[in-house]
Design a protein around this motif. Sequence first.
Motif: not given
Length: 372
Positions: A30-42, A93-99, A129-130, A324-328
């Motif tokens: 299925i067509e989707c957008s380009d892979v990005k990088s989340q950088g140094r973030t969670g 309290f962290s950088e994490g979250g869910l969909a 975001h460190t 599966t598309k990653n964000s690295w």
Amino acid sequence: MRKFFICICIFFSSNFINAQEYKFTPIVDIECSDVKSQGRTGTCWSFSTSSFIEAEIKRITGKNIDVSEMYTVRNTYPKKAWNYVMRQGKAQFSEGGLAHDVINSISDYGLVPENVFSGLSDNSNQHNHTEMVAVLKGMLDVYIKNPAKKLSPRWKEAINAVLDIYLGKNVTEFTYNGKKYTPKSFRDELGIKPNDYITITSFAHQPFYSNFILSIPDNFSNGSMYNVPLNEFEQTIINALEKGYTVELDTDVSEQTFSSKDGLAVVPLHNDKAAESLLSVRPEKVITQDYRQQEFENFTTTDDHLMHITGMVKDQNGTIYFKTKNSWGSEGNRVKFGGYVYMSSSFIRLKAISVTINKNALNKDLSNKLDL
């Protein structure tokens, strides 16, 4: 002697077959957008779910829209801060979250394009975001200690000021392609309806076909999930992809046999074959509901990372893998297949914590069972 020679030939032939390099044939892509990088973030939860929403926008409208991940992050941090302070530090309290945190943000605050809110400052081209998270956590811990013996409501303004500095001031109105929008009117024009999206999981400690809150660290907002048997869980992913819907994935990537470098995630039958299984096709474990539950309860399976399932392939033996598309990022020695990872059926059955899908992707039988 001849019998011995034949046995030796069979042994080496068998091992040669089992040691074939992976060859993938597409089933669904299925067509989707380009892979990005989340950088140094969670913030994988925002990057992956934003990618999922971009695919939904493409499916609904045919438009390619680059959605701002950091607009969602900016609007979610005050909720995290409130939860942490009101629970007096007895929460994460962290950088994490869910969909569902992205879906909730879309419902409350709408959507904006990436070029309207990048979340980058100081001419940076990579998210980091460190420092911001350390500053926020330090401030919140002071508020929890409450040195003035009466917490001032100004603490919320102070947190927002920090977010303004590091991520940018919030957006209330913007112009896109010559037309003025609010974030909510932009969301509505793109056809995104937050109530259309549900999260599905599969764990035996709760009744199947019920709705419950899964107790994992990043579920700070107490999002609920529908619980289904494991076979239906996997089939739900397959059905969605076959209907042209992509799937948002929360999974464990802490295993040695998850490798973005090799672009693979598998569950080898023999634990001592971990390295080999990333290079060549190996037999995998059969994953049952009981084994999945056991690995979750003993913390072998943990909530680590969110990604975006955009298709299916099969190897030369017919085994299904989920593309599966990653964000690295999409380049460099840290990634293969342009930033995608092929996850085997066994890996998904064992390591997928949950998936978020458009409820219209469900088959009629499961939709009825869940009373949707």
